[in-house]
Design a protein around this motif. Structure first.
Motif, PDB file in Angstrom:
ATOM      1  N   GLU A 184       0.824  -1.205   0.000  1.00 46.40           N
ATOM      2  CA  GLU A 184       0.000   0.000   0.000  1.00 46.40           C
ATOM      3  C   GLU A 184       0.861   1.258   0.000  1.00 46.40           C
ATOM      4  O   GLU A 184       0.549   2.234  -0.689  1.00 46.40           O
ATOM      5  N   PHE A 185       1.965   1.253   0.756  1.00 43.32           N
ATOM      6  CA  PHE A 185       2.848   2.413   0.763  1.00 43.32           C
ATOM      7  C   PHE A 185       3.520   2.600  -0.593  1.00 43.32           C
ATOM      8  O   PHE A 185       3.701   3.739  -1.053  1.00 43.32           O
ATOM      9  N   ALA A 186       3.878   1.507  -1.234  1.00 39.06           N
ATOM     10  CA  ALA A 186       4.472   1.608  -2.568  1.00 39.06           C
ATOM     11  C   ALA A 186       3.468   2.164  -3.567  1.00 39.06           C
ATOM     12  O   ALA A 186       3.825   2.948  -4.458  1.00 39.06           O
ATOM     13  N   ILE A 187       2.204   1.787  -3.435  1.00 36.84           N
ATOM     14  CA  ILE A 187       1.160   2.319  -4.315  1.00 36.84           C
ATOM     15  C   ILE A 187       1.042   3.831  -4.123  1.00 36.84           C
ATOM     16  O   ILE A 187       0.904   4.588  -5.094  1.00 36.84           O
ATOM     17  N   VAL A 188       1.119   4.273  -2.861  1.00 38.02           N
ATOM     18  CA  VAL A 188       1.005   5.710  -2.586  1.00 38.02           C
ATOM     19  C   VAL A 188       2.112   6.481  -3.280  1.00 38.02           C
ATOM     20  O   VAL A 188       1.864   7.470  -3.991  1.00 38.02           O
ATOM     21  N   TRP A 189       3.374   6.034  -3.091  1.00 34.68           N
ATOM     22  CA  TRP A 189       4.512   6.844  -3.544  1.00 34.68           C
ATOM     23  C   TRP A 189       4.890   6.596  -4.997  1.00 34.68           C
ATOM     24  O   TRP A 189       5.456   7.487  -5.639  1.00 34.68           O
ATOM     25  N   LYS A 190       4.585   5.425  -5.534  1.00 35.59           N
ATOM     26  CA  LYS A 190       4.966   5.131  -6.911  1.00 35.59           C
ATOM     27  C   LYS A 190       3.848   5.381  -7.922  1.00 35.59           C
ATOM     28  O   LYS A 190       4.123   5.533  -9.113  1.00 35.59           O
ATOM     29  N   ILE A 191       2.615   5.403  -7.451  1.00 31.56           N
ATOM     30  CA  ILE A 191       1.483   5.552  -8.383  1.00 31.56           C
ATOM     31  C   ILE A 191       0.649   6.787  -8.047  1.00 31.56           C
ATOM     32  O   ILE A 191       0.458   7.670  -8.892  1.00 31.56           O
ATOM     33  N   MET A 192       0.139   6.861  -6.824  1.00 29.97           N
ATOM     34  CA  MET A 192      -0.803   7.914  -6.479  1.00 29.97           C
ATOM     35  C   MET A 192      -0.148   9.299  -6.468  1.00 29.97           C
ATOM     36  O   MET A 192      -0.698  10.249  -7.051  1.00 29.97           O
ATOM     37  N   VAL A 193       0.985   9.427  -5.807  1.00 25.92           N
ATOM     38  CA  VAL A 193       1.628  10.740  -5.708  1.00 25.92           C
ATOM     39  C   VAL A 193       2.063  11.270  -7.077  1.00 25.92           C
ATOM     40  O   VAL A 193       1.808  12.439  -7.391  1.00 25.92           O
ATOM     41  N   PRO A 194       2.710  10.466  -7.945  1.00 19.57           N
ATOM     42  CA  PRO A 194       3.025  11.001  -9.281  1.00 19.57           C
ATOM     43  C   PRO A 194       1.788  11.408 -10.073  1.00 19.57           C
ATOM     44  O   PRO A 194       1.820  12.417 -10.798  1.00 19.57           O
ATOM     45  N   MET A 195       0.705  10.650  -9.959  1.00 21.81           N
ATOM     46  CA  MET A 195      -0.510  11.013 -10.685  1.00 21.81           C
ATOM     47  C   MET A 195      -1.169  12.259 -10.099  1.00 21.81           C
ATOM     48  O   MET A 195      -1.888  12.981 -10.812  1.00 21.81           O
ATOM     49  N   ALA A 196      -0.939  12.515  -8.833  1.00 18.16           N
ATOM     50  CA  ALA A 196      -1.541  13.673  -8.160  1.00 18.16           C
ATOM     51  C   ALA A 196      -0.606  14.868  -8.118  1.00 18.16           C
ATOM     52  O   ALA A 196      -0.797  15.778  -7.302  1.00 18.16           O
ATOM     53  N   LEU A 197       0.387  14.911  -8.993  1.00 21.31           N
ATOM     54  CA  LEU A 197       1.363  16.000  -8.973  1.00 21.31           C
ATOM     55  C   LEU A 197       0.712  17.378  -9.080  1.00 21.31           C
ATOM     56  O   LEU A 197       1.123  18.307  -8.370  1.00 21.31           O
TER      57      LEU A 197
END
Length: 281
Positions: A184-197
């Motif tokens: 879940e933490f990897a999803i946050v930092w590798k997927i969600m955060v880049p998409m929410a730039l």
């Protein structure tokens, strides 16, 4: 015929909207224009009854030189950069996982926690000043950078903004990442955060402007002049050096405001996209 009638109605409406926007923009800009004008005027022209932007005698070099040399203004601005940068980084580090949990994970009490975030949005930070001061005294962080940074790490607005943006990201993206073995933490930092730039940039601008201009809490938390952020430094400059000489004071204020204007103009497109992205769903 109906199309022409609609166009006739639309034109006055558009003119009215643009007039209102121009008038509002002018009201907002007048204090900044006045500040820049005063920063280049000699003392004798500042309190004249008639206003003119450009002075009869250009005094900008003297005023800006005094602002930069008679007070440690570069040190104040460096303090502001350090404090605002650390606050934004730590806020994103805390708010992004919290917003992801509220947007994409199903657990008991999720709605209650989100309701608490909404309630926290209604509380002005000044309400918490006294308990934060007592806590800072007990743990020994007053008069340090930590006193200026730690109270702002958890941002209810940041959690709310990121949650709204994360909810626009399809759940299929999350399911595919889990099938690939991401935590879940990897999803946050590798997927969600880049998409929410865009949302992060918009929040970063809000955060930097708010804490760069903050005066109330720094006035309580620090006494050392080497730790003062820009607004508190300008106040100290007025009390100790400038007095009622408003030319150097306005020059110092112009120097302090200029980085915020430059940052906003450079990130304007992402700022608008980040604010409107969460309203799609």
């Amino acid at each position: 015929m109906s199309t022409q009638h609609t166009r006739r109605l639309a034109l006055p409406s558009a003119i009215l909207r643009h007039t209102a926007l121009l008038a509002t923009g002018a009201l907002i800009l007048i204090p900044f224009v006045w500040m820049v004008s005063l920063s280049i005027k000699p003392p004798g022209e500042i309190f004249r009854a008639s206003f003119s932007f450009w002075p009869e005698q250009f005094y900008g070099l003297e005023n800006y030189t005094r602002a930069l040399t008679e007070a440690p203004l570069p040190q104040y601005m460096l303090n502001g950069v350090i404090v605002c940068t650390m606050i934004v980084v730590l806020q994103v580090a805390v708010c992004a996982p919290a917003a992801y949990a509220l947007a994409k994970l199903d657990f008991p009490g999720r709605n209650l926690l989100f309701a608490m975030v909404l309630i926290a949005l209604l509380l002005p930070h000044e309400v918490l000043a006294l308990p934060l001061f007592i806590l800072g005294y007990q743990i020994g962080i007053l008069n340090t950078y930590a006193a200026l940074i730690l109270p702002y790490i958890v941002s209810p607005f940041g959690i709310f903004l990121f949650r709204q943006f994360f909810k626009t990201i399809p759940d299929d993206v999350i399911h595919a990442a889990r099938l690939d073995g991401l935590s879940e933490f990897a999803i946050v930092w590798k997927i969600m955060v880049p998409m929410a730039l865009p949302a992060i940039i918009a929040f970063g601008i809000f955060s930097v402007v708010s804490h760069w201009n903050s005066l109330f809490w720094p006035l309580i938390a620090v006494r050392d002049q080497n730790l003062m952020p820009p607004p508190l430094g300008i106040m100290a400059f007025k009390n100790e050096e400038a007095g009622n000489d408003y030319g150097p004071l306005m020059a110092a204020a112009t120097i302090v405001v200029a980085p915020l204007i430059a940052a906003f103009l450079s990130a304007q497109r992402w700022f608008v996209e980040g604010l409107t992205g969460g309203a799609v769903k």
